[in-house]
Write an enzyme that holds these catalytic residues in place. Structure first.
Site, PDB file in Angstrom:
ATOM      1  N   LYS A  17       3.595  -0.236  12.679  1.00 61.28           N
ATOM      2  CA  LYS A  17       3.781  -1.661  13.175  1.00 61.28           C
ATOM      3  C   LYS A  17       3.614  -1.783  14.638  1.00 61.28           C
ATOM      4  O   LYS A  17       2.944  -2.563  15.253  1.00 61.28           O
ATOM      5  CB  LYS A  17       5.321  -2.267  12.674  1.00 61.28           C
ATOM      6  CG  LYS A  17       5.279  -2.608  11.387  1.00 61.28           C
ATOM      7  CD  LYS A  17       6.771  -3.066  10.958  1.00 61.28           C
ATOM      8  CE  LYS A  17       6.932  -3.363   9.517  1.00 61.28           C
ATOM      9  NZ  LYS A  17       8.319  -3.683   9.325  1.00 61.28           N
ATOM     10  N   LYS A  24      -1.137  -0.958   0.512  1.00 56.71           N
ATOM     11  CA  LYS A  24      -0.275  -1.579  -0.363  1.00 56.71           C
ATOM     12  C   LYS A  24      -0.253  -3.058  -0.222  1.00 56.71           C
ATOM     13  O   LYS A  24      -0.642  -3.710   0.676  1.00 56.71           O
ATOM     14  CB  LYS A  24       1.028  -1.019   0.276  1.00 56.71           C
ATOM     15  CG  LYS A  24       1.729  -1.570   1.409  1.00 56.71           C
ATOM     16  CD  LYS A  24       3.291  -1.253   1.362  1.00 56.71           C
ATOM     17  CE  LYS A  24       3.543  -1.965   2.777  1.00 56.71           C
ATOM     18  NZ  LYS A  24       5.041  -1.848   2.956  1.00 56.71           N
ATOM     19  N   LYS A  52       3.015  -8.726   2.131  1.00 53.52           N
ATOM     20  CA  LYS A  52       2.869 -10.162   2.007  1.00 53.52           C
ATOM     21  C   LYS A  52       2.298 -10.472   3.562  1.00 53.52           C
ATOM     22  O   LYS A  52       2.106 -11.888   4.009  1.00 53.52           O
ATOM     23  CB  LYS A  52       4.453 -10.718   2.050  1.00 53.52           C
ATOM     24  CG  LYS A  52       5.452  -9.881   2.917  1.00 53.52           C
ATOM     25  CD  LYS A  52       7.077 -10.223   2.231  1.00 53.52           C
ATOM     26  CE  LYS A  52       8.005  -9.179   2.766  1.00 53.52           C
ATOM     27  NZ  LYS A  52       9.102  -9.286   1.966  1.00 53.52           N
TER      28      LYS A  52
HETATM   29  P1  TYM Z   1      10.564  -5.355   1.980  1.00 47.86           P
HETATM   30  O1  TYM Z   1      11.117  -6.593   2.347  1.00 47.86           O
HETATM   31  O2  TYM Z   1       9.205  -5.025   2.961  1.00 47.86           O
HETATM   32  O3  TYM Z   1      10.150  -5.062   0.542  1.00 47.86           O
HETATM   33  C1  TYM Z   1      11.162  -5.314  -0.218  1.00 47.86           C
HETATM   34  C2  TYM Z   1      11.048  -4.316  -1.603  1.00 47.86           C
HETATM   35  O4  TYM Z   1       9.621  -4.266  -2.278  1.00 47.86           O
HETATM   36  C3  TYM Z   1       9.155  -3.007  -2.119  1.00 47.86           C
HETATM   37  N1  TYM Z   1       7.733  -3.171  -2.071  1.00 47.86           N
HETATM   38  C4  TYM Z   1       6.825  -2.433  -2.804  1.00 47.86           C
HETATM   39  N2  TYM Z   1       6.931  -1.849  -3.769  1.00 47.86           N
HETATM   40  C5  TYM Z   1       5.790  -1.389  -4.418  1.00 47.86           C
HETATM   41  N3  TYM Z   1       4.630  -1.866  -4.084  1.00 47.86           N
HETATM   42  C6  TYM Z   1       4.349  -2.681  -2.965  1.00 47.86           C
HETATM   43  N4  TYM Z   1       3.000  -2.919  -2.716  1.00 47.86           N
HETATM   44  C7  TYM Z   1       5.678  -2.873  -2.283  1.00 47.86           C
HETATM   45  N5  TYM Z   1       5.677  -3.820  -1.186  1.00 47.86           N
HETATM   46  C8  TYM Z   1       6.958  -3.818  -0.988  1.00 47.86           C
HETATM   47  C9  TYM Z   1       9.924  -2.262  -0.942  1.00 47.86           C
HETATM   48  O5  TYM Z   1       9.741  -0.830  -1.190  1.00 47.86           O
HETATM   49  C10 TYM Z   1      11.355  -2.690  -0.866  1.00 47.86           C
HETATM   50  O6  TYM Z   1      11.933  -2.252  -2.100  1.00 47.86           O
HETATM   51  N6  TYM Z   1      13.416  -2.384   4.732  1.00 47.86           N
HETATM   52  C11 TYM Z   1      13.251  -3.091   3.618  1.00 47.86           C
HETATM   53  C12 TYM Z   1      14.253  -4.217   3.297  1.00 47.86           C
HETATM   54  C13 TYM Z   1      15.959  -3.441   3.191  1.00 47.86           C
HETATM   55  C14 TYM Z   1      16.383  -2.623   2.436  1.00 47.86           C
HETATM   56  C15 TYM Z   1      17.826  -2.512   3.047  1.00 47.86           C
HETATM   57  C16 TYM Z   1      16.017  -2.009   1.423  1.00 47.86           C
HETATM   58  C17 TYM Z   1      16.707  -3.799   4.598  1.00 47.86           C
HETATM   59  N7  TYM Z   1      17.823  -3.284   4.122  1.00 47.86           N
HETATM   60  C18 TYM Z   1      18.752  -1.595   2.432  1.00 47.86           C
HETATM   61  C19 TYM Z   1      16.979  -1.188   0.599  1.00 47.86           C
HETATM   62  C20 TYM Z   1      18.374  -1.246   1.159  1.00 47.86           C
HETATM   63  C21 TYM Z   1      11.955  -3.814   3.434  1.00 47.86           C
HETATM   64  O7  TYM Z   1      11.265  -4.074   4.542  1.00 47.86           O
HETATM   65  O8  TYM Z   1      11.656  -4.247   2.312  1.00 47.86           O
END
Ligand code: TYM
Length: 338
Positions: free
Chosen positions: A117, A201, A204
């Site tokens: 990022k 991947k 969004k």
């Molecule tokens: P975020 O908001 O980017 O994504 C949320 C969840 O979706 C999964 N994900 C995917 N899985 C498979 N293929 C993809 N293309 C794909 N894109 C997203 C992510 O792995 C995630 O599980 N840092 C985290 C949010 C967070 C969090 C936490 C997660 C904040 N605190 C504590 C677990 C525990 C994030 O940015 O997810």
């Protein structure tokens, strides 16, 4: 009869878009729903994390609600699980500070998502918040004594850091200071790829044509799947290296229907990619239709969504206050009773 206490699951999704996408759903959200019958589940709309991309305040407010509504529409049961908005529980920020003070600068600098990022944004635009993002994530997880964290593959390194920090607290302040969490990643859906760039991947923030959003209308879904990038071959086969686009479509198809990939490959022998795409479009449309409808219903009833999030906030605070108090005391802080 003696009943073993359930293990706890914690996870979160950022409210950074007006809809979640199929990667979020298959990589994380579907696991969340399945875990509810066997774990004590705590799920959060992680709005503090979303601040690292400096959202417009009005858009953030809207997206917090839309994200929570989609969790519910996909099957998070507020009577069974705790569903809350991260910023409403102050212990996340408080615990982040304590963890900041035991996290190495070099350790945080090695997080690949931060490096990616930061490279995109450029040095001038990178904030301390973006750098600290994985520590806030560790605080989310440790504040609930979570045993497992259901996520997609891209979060593995962050959860490794949470484990390292929990182990460090236990080594420094004694066993039982922090619960060491484990990532729960389902191999088949750990990485759902972009439909236009099948080596990247699905995200969004990428090109809209490569993404299937949970709230997309059937026409958009069909168009995007039909124009998904595949290779120039014709034979339907499972080969993620030579045919990454087709493999992604097969993985999505298999995850949504429960049919093994091999069965699908046999079913499409002698048929063209176009046949598979047309059928998959229908599968995705039907899988997402009820989620889209229920999300709209929930957003039409703001007081019910408020009630659910309020109830979740109280339950989450009840857990996080206790865990934070325990950890803060071990650091030597005088913790006030709430
Ligand atoms: P975020 O908001 O980017 O994504 C949320 C969840 O979706 C999964 N994900 C995917 N899985 C498979 N293929 C993809 N293309 C794909 N894109 C997203 C992510 O792995 C995630 O599980 N840092 C985290 C949010 C967070 C969090 C936490 C997660 C904040 N605190 C504590 C677990 C525990 C994030 O940015 O997810």
């Amino acid at each position: 009869m003696f009943c073993m206490p359930r293990l706890r699951a914690f996870s979160g999704i950022q409210p950074t878009a007006d809809s979640l996408h199929l990667g979020n759903y298959l990589g994380a959200l579907r696991q969340w729903i399945d875990l509810q019958s066997s774990y004590d589940c705590v799920y959060s709309v992680v709005d503090l994390h979303a601040l690292t991309v400096t959202p417009d305040p009005e858009a953030l407010r809207r997206r917090v609600r839309v994200t929570a509504a989609q969790f519910l529409a996909a099957g998070v049961d507020p009577d069974q699980s705790v569903l809350f908005v991260q910023s409403q529980v102050p212990q996340h920020s408080q615990l982040t500070w304590l963890l900041n003070c035991v996290t190495g600068f070099g350790e945080a600098s090695r997080m690949t998502q931060f490096k990616d990022k930061a490279a995109k944004i450029g040095e001038q635009g990178v904030t301390v918040g973006l750098f600290d993002y994985p520590v806030l994530m560790a605080a989310d997880i440790l504040a609930y004594d979570a045993h497992v964290v259901p996520v997609g593959e891209d979060q593995r390194q962050h959860i490794e850091l949470s484990r390292t920090l929990a182990n460090r607290l236990n080594a420094r302040f004694g066993e039982g200071t922090a619960q060491v969490p484990e990532a729960l990643i389902i191999k088949e859906t750990a990485r759902i790829f972009d439909l236009r760039e099948p080596n990247a991947k699905m995200s969004k923030t990428g090109h809209p044509a490569g993404i299937i959003e949970l709230l997309d209308d059937p026409k958009t879904i069909t168009k995007r799947i039909k124009s998904a990038v595949t290779d120039s071959g014709t034979e339907v086969a499972w080969d993620p290296v030579a045919k990454p686009g087709l493999a992604n479509l097969l993985a999505i198809y298999s995850a949504l229907t429960g049919q093994p990939v091999q069965t699908l490959v046999e079913q499409y022998q002698g048929k063209l990619y176009g046949h598979l795409k047309a059928d998959l479009a229908e599968v995705v449309v039907e899988a997402l239709r009820p989620i889209r409808r229920r999300t709209a219903d929930l957003l039409d009833d703001p007081s019910e969504l408020d009630r659910i999030l309020d109830q979740g906030k109280d339950k989450a605070r009840g857990i996080a206050q206790g865990v934070y108090g325990r950890i803060a005391e071990r650091f030597g802080l005088a913790v006030q009773e709430a």
